[in-house]
Motif scaffolding. Structure first.
Motif, PDB file in Angstrom:
ATOM      1  N   SER A  23       0.813  -1.213   0.000  1.00 55.22           N
ATOM      2  CA  SER A  23       0.000   0.000   0.000  1.00 55.22           C
ATOM      3  C   SER A  23       0.847   1.264   0.000  1.00 55.22           C
ATOM      4  N   GLN A  24       2.118   1.130   0.371  1.00 58.57           N
ATOM      5  CA  GLN A  24       2.991   2.297   0.422  1.00 58.57           C
ATOM      6  C   GLN A  24       3.798   2.500  -0.863  1.00 58.57           C
ATOM      7  N   ILE A  25       3.640   1.586  -1.819  1.00 55.66           N
ATOM      8  CA  ILE A  25       4.358   1.735  -3.086  1.00 55.66           C
ATOM      9  C   ILE A  25       3.785   2.918  -3.861  1.00 55.66           C
ATOM     10  N   ASP A  26       4.660   3.773  -4.339  1.00 54.62           N
ATOM     11  CA  ASP A  26       4.248   4.872  -5.212  1.00 54.62           C
ATOM     12  C   ASP A  26       4.099   4.307  -6.619  1.00 54.62           C
ATOM     13  N   PHE A  27       2.851   4.153  -7.058  1.00 56.87           N
ATOM     14  CA  PHE A  27       2.643   3.500  -8.341  1.00 56.87           C
ATOM     15  C   PHE A  27       3.065   4.379  -9.518  1.00 56.87           C
ATOM     16  N   ALA A  28       3.456   5.604  -9.234  1.00 57.86           N
ATOM     17  CA  ALA A  28       4.109   6.401 -10.277  1.00 57.86           C
ATOM     18  C   ALA A  28       5.460   5.794 -10.624  1.00 57.86           C
ATOM     19  N   ASP A  29       6.026   5.037  -9.678  1.00 58.30           N
ATOM     20  CA  ASP A  29       7.315   4.390  -9.891  1.00 58.30           C
ATOM     21  C   ASP A  29       7.161   2.906 -10.248  1.00 58.30           C
ATOM     22  N   PHE A  30       5.935   2.490 -10.560  1.00 53.53           N
ATOM     23  CA  PHE A  30       5.691   1.069 -10.787  1.00 53.53           C
ATOM     24  C   PHE A  30       6.456   0.549 -12.002  1.00 53.53           C
ATOM     25  N   ASP A  31       6.668   1.400 -12.995  1.00 52.06           N
ATOM     26  CA  ASP A  31       7.450   0.980 -14.171  1.00 52.06           C
ATOM     27  C   ASP A  31       8.846   0.516 -13.766  1.00 52.06           C
ATOM     28  N   SER A  32       9.431   1.175 -12.768  1.00 52.46           N
ATOM     29  CA  SER A  32      10.770   0.782 -12.348  1.00 52.46           C
ATOM     30  C   SER A  32      10.751  -0.585 -11.667  1.00 52.46           C
ATOM     31  N   LEU A  33       9.662  -0.910 -10.968  1.00 48.96           N
ATOM     32  CA  LEU A  33       9.518  -2.250 -10.371  1.00 48.96           C
ATOM     33  C   LEU A  33       9.400  -3.306 -11.460  1.00 48.96           C
ATOM     34  N   ILE A  34       8.657  -2.998 -12.504  1.00 48.68           N
ATOM     35  CA  ILE A  34       8.534  -3.923 -13.637  1.00 48.68           C
ATOM     36  C   ILE A  34       9.895  -4.118 -14.294  1.00 48.68           C
TER      37      ILE A  34
END
Length: 355
Positions: A199-210
């Motif tokens: 819940s604390q993940i900034d999904f604006a940065d989700f591309d970097s997780l991918i």
């Protein structure tokens, strides 16, 4: 995002990916382009994809029904016949646009049609982006048995465009998270830690997780393309996960599970086994179990489910000399392959899962 170099091909992202794709089409002088969609990816993704192509080469579209039940040799025969009837030849490029079923079956069809034509994977689901489209595994199911028929053959390129993820329902996104979690558990402790407080993940940065998830899988595959050693670590959660997925697929009294939903269960079960074999600590096991259960629904099993699931384990692709081989966790961030596990311990894992 920066391209990732794989064994003999590259993984490109967003606009740079479309530039690379058009360059490949131009430089290879293809006679025709065949685009393989399922009905969902055709409806939701075809406009964006087709508008990105810059070519005068003839384009044909093939559409199949969505879902794991279409990933079989009968569907392959139908598509081979369509390719033949529409004049595909050795200089045809097959572009697979869709989820893991599309990239798996499309790669297999291309690898076998006229003894092999070029193909490109353009995954449109999270699961396909971080797992199915990467590494060169292509194939189909045999009845309800997962991925029993196939080849390892690389695409010309893989194009990752995360804009396609906006078309996905929540359960499909969650399914892809299972493989991302697995990559952290088997390879990268700091990456795993990011999923402990989702819940604390900034999904604006989700591309970097991918991007990092793809990097992890690619790094493993680069060391072991044909799955004789370290690549087996990618099967963590999959020995039991695939058996569970197959059992739920064939049982009309069960709700069909998405791949990631089954793998989430498999990771908990195989983490329990790792703990009981004194590989993981108790604290690590409970950390894994609580994190995964905070993201995925707990699946219900009854006492009659265990034996059919155990029976399916004999078909696991890692088995050697009739013995079931597990890839377990030695600790969070490190795996241990070729582990034998007795049925009593598997039964105990299911018992603990329900608590």
């Amino acid at each position: 995002m920066q391209s990732i170099q794989a064994n003999g091909y590259h993984i490109s992202f967003s606009n740079n990916g479309y530039i690379s794709l058009n360059k490949i089409i131009r430089e290879n002088n293809y006679s025709s382009l065949f685009i393989l969609f399922d009905s969902n990816s055709n409806e939701l993704c075809s406009t964006r994809f087709l508008s990105s192509l810059e070519t005068d080469v003839r384009i044909e579209i093939i559409e199949i029904e969505p879902g794991e039940t279409e990933k079989n040799i009968t569907t392959c025969v139908e598509i081979w016949n369509i390719l033949t009837e529409l004049g595909a030849d050795r200089k045809t490029l097959l572009i697979n646009v869709g989820g893991g079923v599309i990239t798996d079956i499309g790669g297999f069809i291309a690898s076998t049609f006229k003894r092999g034509i070029d193909f490109v994977n353009i995954p449109t689901t999270l699961l396909a982006m971080v797992d199915a489209s990467i590494g060169g595994k292509n194939g189909v199911d045999l009845g309800n048995l997962k991925n029993q028929i196939g080849v390892i053959n690389i695409p010309k390129m893989v194009l990752i465009d995360t804009e396609y993820l906006t078309t996905l329902p929540q359960n499909e996104m969650r399914s892809g998270l299972a493989e991302m979690i697995k990559h952290g558990l088997i390879y990268d402790t700091s990456y795993w830690s990011k999923f402990q407080q989702l819940s604390q993940i900034d999904f604006a940065d989700f591309d970097s997780l991918i991007h990092r998830s793809i990097e992890i899988k690619n790094e493993i595959v680069m060391h072991d393309p044909t799955e004789n050693g370290i690549r087996k670590t990618l099967n963590f959660g999959h020995t039991l996960g695939h058996a569970i997925e197959s059992f739920f697929l064939e049982n009309e009294n069960k709700k069909t599970l998405l791949h990631g939903e089954a793998i989430a269960v498999g990771m908990i079960l195989e983490s329990y086994i790792s703990w009981q074999k004194k590989l993981l600590t108790k604290e690590e096991y409970y950390q894994i179990k609580s994190t995964i259960n905070s993201i995925f629904e707990v699946i219900e099993f009854n006492e009659n489910d265990l034996q059919p699931i155990l029976d399916l384990l004999i078909h696991d692709k890692k088995n050697e000399y009739g013995e079931i081989q597990f890839s377990l966790l030695e600790r969070i961030g490190k795996s241990k392959i070729n582990q034998k596990v007795d049925t009593e311990l598997i039964a105990a894992a299911f018992g603990d899962y329900k608590t």
